[in-house]
Design a protein around this motif. Sequence first.
Motif, PDB file in Angstrom:
ATOM      1  N   SER A   1      -5.720   0.461  -7.187  1.00 14.91           N
ATOM      2  CA  SER A   1      -4.432   0.976  -7.649  1.00 14.91           C
ATOM      3  C   SER A   1      -3.722  -0.031  -8.545  1.00 14.91           C
ATOM      4  O   SER A   1      -3.057   0.350  -9.520  1.00 14.91           O
TER       5      SER A   1
ATOM      6  N   ALA B   1      -5.759   5.114   2.113  1.00 11.99           N
ATOM      7  CA  ALA B   1      -6.041   5.062   0.683  1.00 11.99           C
ATOM      8  C   ALA B   1      -7.516   5.358   0.394  1.00 11.99           C
ATOM      9  O   ALA B   1      -7.850   5.965  -0.631  1.00 11.99           O
TER      10      ALA B   1
ATOM     11  N   SER C   1       0.410  -3.709   4.627  1.00 11.60           N
ATOM     12  CA  SER C   1      -0.768  -4.112   3.854  1.00 11.60           C
ATOM     13  C   SER C   1      -0.453  -4.117   2.365  1.00 11.60           C
ATOM     14  O   SER C   1       0.457  -3.436   1.893  1.00 11.60           O
ATOM     15  N   ARG C   2      -1.238  -4.886   1.632  1.00 13.28           N
ATOM     16  CA  ARG C   2      -1.050  -5.018   0.191  1.00 13.28           C
ATOM     17  C   ARG C   2      -1.621  -3.817  -0.554  1.00 13.28           C
ATOM     18  O   ARG C   2      -2.456  -3.073  -0.022  1.00 13.28           O
ATOM     19  N   ILE C   3      -1.204  -3.669  -1.789  1.00 16.05           N
ATOM     20  CA  ILE C   3      -1.757  -2.638  -2.654  1.00 16.05           C
ATOM     21  C   ILE C   3      -3.251  -2.898  -2.864  1.00 16.05           C
ATOM     22  O   ILE C   3      -3.708  -4.049  -2.826  1.00 16.05           O
ATOM     23  N   SER C   4      -4.013  -1.843  -3.069  1.00 15.10           N
ATOM     24  CA  SER C   4      -5.442  -2.018  -3.317  1.00 15.10           C
ATOM     25  C   SER C   4      -5.688  -2.528  -4.735  1.00 15.10           C
ATOM     26  O   SER C   4      -4.881  -2.301  -5.646  1.00 15.10           O
TER      27      SER C   4
ATOM     28  N   SER D   1       0.814  -1.212   0.000  1.00 16.01           N
ATOM     29  CA  SER D   1       0.000   0.000   0.000  1.00 16.01           C
ATOM     30  C   SER D   1       0.848   1.264   0.000  1.00 16.01           C
ATOM     31  O   SER D   1       0.383   2.327  -0.406  1.00 16.01           O
ATOM     32  N   CYS D   2       2.114   1.161   0.431  1.00 15.56           N
ATOM     33  CA  CYS D   2       2.967   2.350   0.496  1.00 15.56           C
ATOM     34  C   CYS D   2       4.434   1.922   0.554  1.00 15.56           C
ATOM     35  O   CYS D   2       4.749   0.744   0.773  1.00 15.56           O
TER      36      CYS D   2
ATOM     37  N   LEU E   1      -9.036  -1.383   0.023  1.00 16.27           N
ATOM     38  CA  LEU E   1      -8.410  -0.110   0.362  1.00 16.27           C
ATOM     39  C   LEU E   1      -8.182  -0.028   1.869  1.00 16.27           C
ATOM     40  O   LEU E   1      -9.094  -0.253   2.655  1.00 16.27           O
ATOM     41  N   CYS E   2      -6.938   0.289   2.280  1.00 11.54           N
ATOM     42  CA  CYS E   2      -6.726   0.574   3.690  1.00 11.54           C
ATOM     43  C   CYS E   2      -7.201   2.000   3.988  1.00 11.54           C
ATOM     44  O   CYS E   2      -7.562   2.755   3.077  1.00 11.54           O
TER      45      CYS E   2
ATOM     46  N   ASP F   1      -2.842   4.663  -3.361  1.00  9.70           N
ATOM     47  CA  ASP F   1      -1.867   3.909  -2.585  1.00  9.70           C
ATOM     48  C   ASP F   1      -0.980   3.146  -3.563  1.00  9.70           C
ATOM     49  O   ASP F   1      -1.256   3.082  -4.755  1.00  9.70           O
TER      50      ASP F   1
END
Length: 349
Positions: A227, A185, A221-224, A36-37, A181-182, A160
């Motif tokens: 994104s 994001a 956390s993983r990418i959304s 996520s970042c 999405l976290c 993100d």
Amino acid sequence: MENFSEKPTWFMPLPPRRFSRAGAGAVYFDGCELFSCGRDALLRILKIEKFSAPRKIWLPEFFCPSVVRMLRRSFGVRLYADYPSEPAPRFETLKPDRGDAVLAVDFFGLRAEEPWRGWLAENADVLSIADVSHAPFSGWLSDACGYSFASLRKTLPVPDGGFLRGKNFVPAKMFRAGSGLCAFAGDMLSAATIRDFSGYAAAENLYYAGEDKLDGKSEVSRISKHSLSVLENFDIASAAKRTLENLEIFCAETASCDGFVELNRAFGNLSNPFAAFSPALKFRENSARDRFHNALYAAGVMPSIYWGGLGAGASARAHLESDTTFIIPLDFRHSSEDAARLARLVRAI
């Protein structure tokens, strides 16, 4: 207030449709894990390497203070002298022990590789990590460092995203797939949607709320999925070309200005589109920087100051760098007319 095709601010809008091309971006993420970042990618590296005391992580003292604070909660952190207005780190301040981690940063896409390559060749017993967030696809030190990572929100229109790649690294399948999405994001995507519908002013507070949530983030956390889909279908090469063209226009139009040094022009950084970030202005003193900043802000431009709030651990030299530098967020979103308009504003100041 000037009229720009897209407000010059570091907060990204929704992806411009003109850069949409099916499958165009997927190749840039082959062999990567996706988060996520950028800070999540860095934490993942340290977990892979089972990094713990007494090993220490060496960071530039001119660096994102929220990341420094995050790392200090779990690791021993040391700072070395490295500033974007200088062509290379002050390597005499970088004295890691065997097994320590060293973070090399390509500030604003400005850095030549040679100084770091020489140092890394003489210090092969450290865990070397390259932060390429300002030029994610330039390949900077990718074959010299053990790992490279980037935050993608700084250069691409996603709420993100961060990647991790390594020289001897097989990505885990779970970090190749998108997730929900976290919290930060969700705010960023909501802000970009509101901005598209109601304008930037209506979205600004939500953008900052997202940044606050990112600073407080503690879980990797993983990418959304959102994104990931954008990145796979975004024409990264065309966007990089447009960014470089705008940077060239700005640098040419401000070449006669003597109130500042534009660092891309000073370092001869106007040839590789994948190394182009944004105009980077270095002033002699804080009062001049603030005068330019305030005048641009009044005209509808939001220069980005790297980094405010460095804290007590940073030297007077690091604070001086922060106090006399800013980035003008000019990139692929903007037209050549925007680039020329920004240059005229700067010349007028």
